[in-house]
Design a protein around this motif. Structure first.
Motif, mmCIF file in Angstrom:
data_model
loop_
_atom_site.group_PDB
_atom_site.id
_atom_site.type_symbol
_atom_site.label_atom_id
_atom_site.label_comp_id
_atom_site.label_asym_id
_atom_site.label_seq_id
_atom_site.Cartn_x
_atom_site.Cartn_y
_atom_site.Cartn_z
ATOM 1 N N UNK A 9 0.807 -1.225 0.000
ATOM 2 C CA UNK A 9 0.000 0.000 0.000
ATOM 3 C C UNK A 9 0.838 1.272 0.000
ATOM 4 N N UNK A 10 1.892 1.315 -0.758
ATOM 5 C CA UNK A 10 2.759 2.489 -0.807
ATOM 6 C C UNK A 10 2.227 3.511 -1.810
ATOM 7 N N UNK A 11 2.585 4.793 -1.654
ATOM 8 C CA UNK A 11 2.177 5.802 -2.634
ATOM 9 C C UNK A 11 2.633 5.422 -4.036
ATOM 10 N N UNK A 12 1.741 5.562 -4.994
ATOM 11 C CA UNK A 12 2.005 5.181 -6.378
ATOM 12 C C UNK A 12 1.385 3.850 -6.749
ATOM 13 N N UNK A 13 0.933 3.087 -5.756
ATOM 14 C CA UNK A 13 0.349 1.766 -6.022
ATOM 15 C C UNK A 13 -1.098 1.897 -6.482
ATOM 16 N N UNK A 14 -1.489 1.004 -7.367
ATOM 17 C CA UNK A 14 -2.894 0.916 -7.778
ATOM 18 C C UNK A 14 -3.617 0.047 -6.763
ATOM 19 N N UNK A 15 -4.872 0.399 -6.470
ATOM 20 C CA UNK A 15 -5.639 -0.321 -5.458
ATOM 21 C C UNK A 15 -7.126 -0.203 -5.773
ATOM 22 N N UNK A 16 -7.952 -0.703 -4.865
ATOM 23 C CA UNK A 16 -9.405 -0.633 -5.009
ATOM 24 C C UNK A 16 -10.021 -0.206 -3.684
ATOM 25 N N UNK A 17 -11.027 0.663 -3.772
ATOM 26 C CA UNK A 17 -11.776 1.073 -2.586
ATOM 27 C C UNK A 17 -12.934 0.118 -2.384
ATOM 28 N N UNK A 18 -13.186 -0.248 -1.138
ATOM 29 C CA UNK A 18 -14.348 -1.081 -0.833
ATOM 30 C C UNK A 18 -15.620 -0.288 -1.110
ATOM 31 N N UNK A 19 -16.690 -0.955 -1.552
ATOM 32 C CA UNK A 19 -17.949 -0.244 -1.797
ATOM 33 C C UNK A 19 -18.501 0.365 -0.508
ATOM 34 N N UNK A 20 -19.033 1.566 -0.610
ATOM 35 C CA UNK A 20 -19.615 2.264 0.532
ATOM 36 C C UNK A 20 -21.017 2.719 0.158
ATOM 37 N N UNK A 21 -21.949 2.592 1.092
ATOM 38 C CA UNK A 21 -23.310 3.051 0.844
ATOM 39 C C UNK A 21 -24.005 2.211 -0.210
ATOM 40 N N UNK A 22 -24.569 2.873 -1.226
ATOM 41 C CA UNK A 22 -25.314 2.147 -2.248
ATOM 42 C C UNK A 22 -24.431 1.633 -3.386
#
Length: 107
Positions: A9-22
């Motif tokens: 999880x270092x700066x510059x890494x691609x990632x995904x956010x968990x779904x929030x709300x709807x």
């Protein structure tokens, strides 16, 4: 500045956010900064937030500060299996239509 990918999880890494709300799908993002309080600053990388979008407000709103626990390395990790099955079950199925032979105009 962030053109070279970095390990999660270092700066510059691609990632995904968990779904929030709807939201039901993981949102692709790129980690910009690791803050001292344990949170991350991320930039959403979806189509509506890309540089090709002419609406500058949409691009600017693509930056978020989120908890480290809400960011994961893969899309599969972002959506728990039970939630993805529930979303699939909630989708309406197409009704089967029986086709009847066409009648000719002469009869």
């Amino acid at each position: 500045m962030l053109s070279t990918p970095a390990p999660f999880p270092n700066p510059g890494a691609h990632a995904f956010l968990r779904p929030v709300g709807d939201l039901t799908a993981a949102q692709p993002c790129r980690i910009i900064q690791r803050r001292g309080d344990g949170r991350l600053t991320v930039s959403l990388t979806g189509r509506e937030f890309s540089a090709g979008n002419s609406d500058i407000r949409a691009r600017a709103s693509g930056t978020r500060t989120v908890e480290l626990a809400d960011v994961v390395a893969t899309a599969e990790e972002a959506v728990p299996p039970a939630a993805s099955k529930a979303v699939a079950a909630a989708k309406p199925k197409r009704a089967k239509v029986s086709r009847q032979p066409r009648r000719s105009a002469a009869s």
